[in-house]
Design an enzyme around this catalytic site. Structure first.
Site, PDB file in Angstrom:
ATOM      1  CB  THR A   7      29.599  23.316  20.731  1.00  0.00           C
ATOM      2  OG1 THR A   7      30.191  23.284  19.501  1.00  0.00           O
ATOM      3  CG2 THR A   7      27.945  23.407  20.567  1.00  0.00           C
ATOM      4  CE  LYS A  39      32.007  20.442  19.240  1.00  0.00           C
ATOM      5  NZ  LYS A  39      32.136  21.725  20.046  1.00  0.00           N
ATOM      6  N   GLY A  51      24.053  19.400  12.539  1.00  0.00           N
ATOM      7  CA  GLY A  51      25.033  19.931  13.470  1.00  0.00           C
ATOM      8  C   GLY A  51      24.607  19.756  14.804  1.00  0.00           C
ATOM      9  CB  SER A 130      27.978  28.168  25.169  1.00  0.00           C
ATOM     10  OG  SER A 130      28.912  27.786  24.526  1.00  0.00           O
TER      11      SER A 130
END
Length: 177
Positions: A7, A39, A51, A130
């Site tokens: 994400t 998220k 988040g 990531s």
């Protein structure tokens, strides 16, 4: 803590606004399971936005615990972040949770991790996941060298990350304070 894959979540405080955005991709190893996950959430009477990156169930557990800390400390985000991080690091069950959080209100922004980190940024930009480094780099450049507002910086930064990181897509959830 191992780098969370799957994400991109970014938070920018700029020109009096605080904005958190994330992509919507949920991945399991090399397979995309979902494109439109949310998220990012509003907490504590919509005065805090948060988040997550990492395990969804772990993140929801942490959202609940963080909101309980906000209630316990009357919305004091700094105290709630520190107390959650202490619990997260020392509790046998909590310390196994695999997620990271960004939490923010109109004054403070923090990254929270299971290793006890409560990180406040130098330049009012935070990112996890990531694609976080790509989004953060883009946001820093956009904040320094453009006249864009916080929401647009978040949107453009997520677009840039989605073009680079295979674990990030173009289905964004964005919340603004």
């Amino acid at each position: 803590m191992e780098k969370i894959k799957g994400t991109t979540v970014i938070c920018v405080k700029h020109k009096g606004k605080v904005v958190i955005g994330s992509d919507g991709q949920v991945s399991l190893q090399h397979t995309v399971l979902k494109h439109t996950a949310r998220k990012v959430r509003r907490l504590y009477n919509k005065k805090v936005i948060a988040g997550f990156a990492g395990s969804t169930s772990d993140a929801f557990s942490l959202f609940g615990r963080f909101e309980a800390k906000l209630e316990e400390y009357n919305g004091n985000i700094s105290r709630a972040a520190i107390e959650l991080s202490k619990d997260w690091r020392t509790d046998k069950i909590l310390r196994r949770l695999e997620a990271m959080l960004i939490v923010a209100n109109d004054e403070k922004l923090y990254i929270l991790s299971g290793s006890g980190d409560v990180i406040e940024p130098d330049e009012d930009i935070l990112a996890i996941g990531s694609g976080g480094a790509y989004a953060q780099s883009a946001a820093l450049a956009l904040k320094r060298f453009s006249n864009l507002d916080a929401k647009t910086i978040v949107e453009k930064s997520l677009e840039i990350a989605a073009g680079i990181c295979i674990y990030t897509n173009n289905h964004f959830t964005i919340e603004e304070l």
